[in-house]
Enzyme design. Structure first.
Site, mmCIF file in Angstrom:
data_model
loop_
_atom_site.group_PDB
_atom_site.id
_atom_site.type_symbol
_atom_site.label_atom_id
_atom_site.label_comp_id
_atom_site.label_asym_id
_atom_site.label_seq_id
_atom_site.Cartn_x
_atom_site.Cartn_y
_atom_site.Cartn_z
ATOM 1 N N GLY A 40 10.920 5.275 4.584
ATOM 2 C CA GLY A 40 9.800 4.320 4.651
ATOM 3 C C GLY A 40 10.231 3.071 5.396
ATOM 4 O O GLY A 40 11.244 2.461 5.057
ATOM 5 N N GLY B 161 8.212 0.219 6.083
ATOM 6 C CA GLY B 161 7.393 -0.984 5.901
ATOM 7 C C GLY B 161 8.324 -2.168 5.630
ATOM 8 O O GLY B 161 9.535 -2.106 5.904
ATOM 9 N N GLY C 73 11.407 -1.358 3.230
ATOM 10 C CA GLY C 73 12.396 -0.475 3.853
ATOM 11 C C GLY C 73 13.171 -1.210 4.938
ATOM 12 O O GLY C 73 14.404 -1.104 5.028
ATOM 13 N N SER D 10 -10.130 -10.299 2.006
ATOM 14 C CA SER D 10 -8.979 -10.953 1.373
ATOM 15 C C SER D 10 -9.385 -12.018 0.354
ATOM 16 O O SER D 10 -10.391 -12.726 0.514
ATOM 17 C CB SER D 10 -8.111 -11.595 2.452
ATOM 18 O OG SER D 10 -7.143 -12.407 1.856
ATOM 19 N N ARG E 285 -7.620 -10.346 -10.559
ATOM 20 C CA ARG E 285 -8.402 -9.305 -9.899
ATOM 21 C C ARG E 285 -9.040 -8.329 -10.882
ATOM 22 O O ARG E 285 -10.167 -7.886 -10.683
ATOM 23 C CB ARG E 285 -7.498 -8.544 -8.924
ATOM 24 C CG ARG E 285 -7.072 -9.428 -7.784
ATOM 25 C CD ARG E 285 -6.059 -8.793 -6.893
ATOM 26 N NE ARG E 285 -5.756 -9.711 -5.804
ATOM 27 C CZ ARG E 285 -4.923 -9.445 -4.813
ATOM 28 N NH1 ARG E 285 -4.289 -8.301 -4.773
ATOM 29 N NH2 ARG E 285 -4.715 -10.329 -3.869
ATOM 30 N N GLU F 198 6.489 -1.249 -2.987
ATOM 31 C CA GLU F 198 5.382 -0.853 -3.865
ATOM 32 C C GLU F 198 5.660 0.443 -4.625
ATOM 33 O O GLU F 198 5.062 0.691 -5.675
ATOM 34 C CB GLU F 198 4.083 -0.744 -3.053
ATOM 35 C CG GLU F 198 2.855 -0.616 -3.938
ATOM 36 C CD GLU F 198 1.537 -0.723 -3.183
ATOM 37 O OE1 GLU F 198 1.502 -1.312 -2.088
ATOM 38 O OE2 GLU F 198 0.535 -0.208 -3.718
ATOM 39 N N LEU G 116 4.172 -8.905 -1.155
ATOM 40 C CA LEU G 116 5.025 -9.088 0.029
ATOM 41 C C LEU G 116 6.352 -9.696 -0.411
ATOM 42 O O LEU G 116 7.415 -9.327 0.082
ATOM 43 C CB LEU G 116 4.340 -10.011 1.047
ATOM 44 C CG LEU G 116 3.122 -9.427 1.757
ATOM 45 C CD1 LEU G 116 2.538 -10.452 2.724
ATOM 46 C CD2 LEU G 116 3.484 -8.157 2.513
HETATM 47 C C1 FAD Z 1 -5.425 -4.396 2.972
HETATM 48 C C2 FAD Z 1 -4.233 -4.906 2.216
HETATM 49 C C3 FAD Z 1 -3.955 -6.256 2.185
HETATM 50 C C4 FAD Z 1 -2.844 -6.735 1.467
HETATM 51 N N1 FAD Z 1 -2.581 -8.075 1.468
HETATM 52 C C5 FAD Z 1 -1.498 -8.532 0.791
HETATM 53 C C6 FAD Z 1 -1.172 -9.924 0.807
HETATM 54 O O1 FAD Z 1 -1.838 -10.728 1.433
HETATM 55 N N2 FAD Z 1 -0.095 -10.327 0.093
HETATM 56 C C7 FAD Z 1 0.696 -9.476 -0.607
HETATM 57 O O2 FAD Z 1 1.671 -9.912 -1.225
HETATM 58 N N3 FAD Z 1 0.425 -8.137 -0.603
HETATM 59 C C8 FAD Z 1 -0.638 -7.653 0.078
HETATM 60 N N4 FAD Z 1 -0.910 -6.307 0.079
HETATM 61 C C9 FAD Z 1 0.040 -5.375 -0.540
HETATM 62 C C10 FAD Z 1 1.257 -5.215 0.378
HETATM 63 O O3 FAD Z 1 0.864 -5.205 1.701
HETATM 64 C C11 FAD Z 1 2.048 -3.932 0.089
HETATM 65 O O4 FAD Z 1 2.244 -3.772 -1.286
HETATM 66 C C12 FAD Z 1 3.402 -3.984 0.772
HETATM 67 O O5 FAD Z 1 3.266 -4.283 2.132
HETATM 68 C C13 FAD Z 1 4.110 -2.682 0.572
HETATM 69 O O6 FAD Z 1 5.254 -2.642 1.374
HETATM 70 P P1 FAD Z 1 6.225 -1.406 1.267
HETATM 71 O O7 FAD Z 1 7.377 -1.679 2.149
HETATM 72 O O8 FAD Z 1 6.499 -1.107 -0.146
HETATM 73 O O9 FAD Z 1 5.396 -0.153 1.794
HETATM 74 P P2 FAD Z 1 4.525 0.149 3.098
HETATM 75 O O10 FAD Z 1 4.404 -0.966 4.031
HETATM 76 O O11 FAD Z 1 3.289 0.743 2.550
HETATM 77 O O12 FAD Z 1 5.399 1.255 3.818
HETATM 78 C C14 FAD Z 1 5.584 2.542 3.286
HETATM 79 C C15 FAD Z 1 6.330 3.362 4.304
HETATM 80 O O13 FAD Z 1 6.682 4.629 3.735
HETATM 81 C C16 FAD Z 1 6.322 5.658 4.643
HETATM 82 N N5 FAD Z 1 6.110 6.890 3.867
HETATM 83 C C17 FAD Z 1 5.214 7.127 2.879
HETATM 84 N N6 FAD Z 1 5.353 8.389 2.417
HETATM 85 C C18 FAD Z 1 6.358 8.953 3.117
HETATM 86 C C19 FAD Z 1 6.976 10.237 3.115
HETATM 87 N N7 FAD Z 1 6.564 11.206 2.289
HETATM 88 N N8 FAD Z 1 7.992 10.467 3.983
HETATM 89 C C20 FAD Z 1 8.427 9.496 4.847
HETATM 90 N N9 FAD Z 1 7.867 8.266 4.881
HETATM 91 C C21 FAD Z 1 6.857 8.004 4.043
HETATM 92 C C22 FAD Z 1 5.080 5.115 5.333
HETATM 93 O O14 FAD Z 1 4.804 5.797 6.526
HETATM 94 C C23 FAD Z 1 5.540 3.661 5.554
HETATM 95 O O15 FAD Z 1 6.418 3.598 6.645
HETATM 96 C C24 FAD Z 1 -2.021 -5.820 0.769
HETATM 97 C C25 FAD Z 1 -2.313 -4.450 0.800
HETATM 98 C C26 FAD Z 1 -3.415 -3.986 1.516
HETATM 99 C C27 FAD Z 1 -3.719 -2.515 1.525
#
Ligand code: FAD
Length: 544
Positions: A8, A10, A13, A247, A282, A363, A379
């Protein structure tokens, strides 16, 4: 040199990869696509921190208390202390690597009010904070890639972990181009796969964050935590493909929720909760919207158009592009939708799971948000957890004892080939759609025993059908093989919701409408030979 495999790319990661590289470890960063397509880019509103430029009266302690209270006292208190105390350094780090936060005429950071927080402490970049942070982190990842410490690998998906005797040795990955499973050994495996959107179909998040990896790891022995806590965002806009997030920043800037009663506007949140009613948590606003039984609108049209253009450009564009709404002139029709998963892989404070060498960040891990997450804290936790996991891996002796996976790998590869060759009358996508209908109906904002049992019955049936599926050629190999992991995760979530006979945070039961001290503990669910067992972590075994 330690070799780390991160699934992952994001924010969590990437942050973990960068910190591992800074600490002299070698990283493989795996994902189906580039970071610019991760869900993190969608984050709009901002990131919380109490820095030296805080509002008068605010403090790190207050941020900690707001976070624990928002999470209905189920978050790990020591972990939250670490999270909020490090937030200032995280903002400075992001600034140093090129994130440009919005500032006023005197170059002071603009802070936004977010729900459930006593003071304004949300730092933001217009209404595209996630995009700005992702861009800055990608530049850092590239820098370490040039130094040979990070290798980015795309078009690969997680298939399963290589686990023997409670110790993780790496993962089997599905290579989309070769259409085969490949093993990658590592000193530590870090999961950063985001949320579990596929359980509900249309949500505000990315369909790539489908929950499969969490479901599969559960089936392989990883404990999961707090799955019943799913955040419904109160203000989303219906579009054909998904629910677009409106938002919380809109309400932070003064936006007002109302419905029409004849020709009267009823500001139901303000009427019930006073002037800060639109900024309640929320879960509460979502339930209040459902309770109105009306079409609810969000109004920001009274705001100066120039301020809308500078502070809410993405919201303005989403409304105009998807629904032809000019937010400077008319209100936005909004409804609650699934937005964030507080539950996920159970991790200790150092982000290791119950399986040695298997970590989870962002997440997909559950530790900071308890029964409900505050806007802007996700974030922050994605950044912080990536750092913490890297530092923990660096500090531990993860020396690999030899383990033989040859038979396991051969059997899985053979099974996978057979799956690709077989044909089946069942459509994997159709089952996913039925699952989403079931979850939206039975695991929604308001739940009860009857509805949850019906949900459990439905998902058990889908699982029995999925077992008979061999291959649905109309969808990708990943969509096929991920089905049983996703269904198992859904069943686990329903089972946890059934076991928690109280209402707390985002989990509201009409048959148990109040919180009970008996349940003031995180839910832990484990899987053994097809059986699921739920316990409540009253000793806080997972907190520290
Ligand atoms: C519309 C929206 C607005 C938001 N706004 C805010 C905000 O303003 N402030 C805040 O704090 N939070 C906000 N959030 C929440 C926040 O964006 C996320 O919780 C956070 O970015 C998650 O980051 P992450 O690195 O955990 O995962 P992600 O950014 O979701 O990345 C997950 C990664 O894992 C990969 N992946 C998934 N499954 C697999 C698999 N089986 N094999 C290989 N790769 C895989 C995906 O392709 C991706 O690369 C928002 C969420 C949304 C949907």
């Amino acid at each position: 040199m330690k070799e780390i495999l991160i699934i992952g790319n994001g924010i969590s990661g990437m942050m973990c990869a960068i910190r591992c590289a800074e600490l002299g470890m070698k990283v493989k960063l795996i994902a189906p696509g580039p970071s610019e397509q991760s869900q993190s880019v969608m984050a709009a509103g901002g990131i919380n921190a109490v820095t030296e430029r805080h509002e008068e009266g605010d403090s790190v302690q207050c941020h900690i208390e707001d976070t624990l209270k928002g999470g209905a006292y189920l978050a790990g208190s020591n972990a939250v202390k670490g999270l909020c105390s490090d937030a200032k350094e995280i903002i400075h780090y992001l600034e140093r690597i090129g994130t440009v936060f919005s500032v006023d005429e005197q170059d002071r950071p603009l802070l936004r009010a977010f729900g459930g927080q006593t003071y304004k402490r949300t730092h933001y970049c217009g209404s595209s904070t996630g995009k700005h942070i992702v861009s800055a982190l990608v530049m850092e990842v590239r820098r370490f890639e040039a130094a040979g410490l990070i290798t980015r690998i795309m078009r690969h998906h997680f298939y399963s972990a290589l686990i023997s005797d409670g110790r993780c040795y790496g993962a089997l990955l599905y290579d989309e181009d070769a259409r085969e499973l490949v093993p990658v050994y590592a000193d530590a495996l870090v999961m950063a796969t985001g949320g579990q959107n596929c359980l509900f179909g249309k949500t505000t998040g990315s369909s790539r964050c489908d929950g499969y990896a969490v479901g599969r790891l559960f089936m392989q022995g990883a404990a999961l935590k707090n799955l019943e806590f799913i955040q419904f965002h109160p203000t989303t806009l219906e579009t054909p493909q998904k629910r677009m997030l409106i938002s919380e920043a809109v309400r932070g800037e003064g936006g007002r929720l109302f419905y029409m009663d004849g020709d009267q506007k009823v500001f139901f949140m303000e009427d019930k909760y006073g002037p800060r009613g639109n900024l309640m948590t929320r879960d509460l606003i979502s339930r209040e919207i459902v309770a109105t039984g009306r079409d609810v609108l969000l109004d920001i049209s009274f705001m100066d158009k120039r301020l809308i253009d500078s502070r809410l450009p993405e919201v303005r564009d989403i409304c105009a592009k998807y629904r032809g709404i000019d937010i400077s002139k008319e209100p936005i029709p909004v409804a609650p939708s699934v937005h964030y998963f507080m539950g996920g892989l159970a991790v200790h404070k150092d982000h290791e799971t119950n399986i040695q060498g298997l970590y989870a960040v962002g997440e997909c891990a559950s530790i900071y948000h308890g029964a409900n997450r505050l806007g802007g804290n996700s974030l922050l936790s994605a950044m912080y957890s990536g750092k913490v996991a890297a530092e923990s891996i660096s500090g531990k002796d993860h020396k690999l004892e030899p383990a033989d996976f040859e038979n396991y790998i051969l059997a899985e590869q053979e099974g996978f080939k057979k799956m690709l060759d077989a044909k089946s009358p069942f459509a994997a996508m159709h089952i996913r759609d039925m699952l989403a209908d079931t979850m939206r109906e039975h695991m929604s904002i308001v739940r009860c025993a009857d509805s949850l049992s019906k949900g459990i019955e439905d998902v058990r049936y889908y699982l029995s059908v999925a077992e008979r599926i061999h291959y649905d050629a109309s969808v990708s190999a990943y969509t096929n093989y991920s089905l049983s992991g996703i269904l198992t995760l859904a069943l686990a979530a329903l089972t946890c919701a059934d076991a928690r006979r109280e209402s707390r945070g985002a989990h509201y039961r009409s048959d148990y409408p109040t919180a009970s001290d008996e349940y003031r503990a995180a839910t832990i669910i484990s899987y053994n030979d097809g059986n699921m067992q739920v316990t409540f972590d009253r000793e806080n075994a997972y907190e520290d």
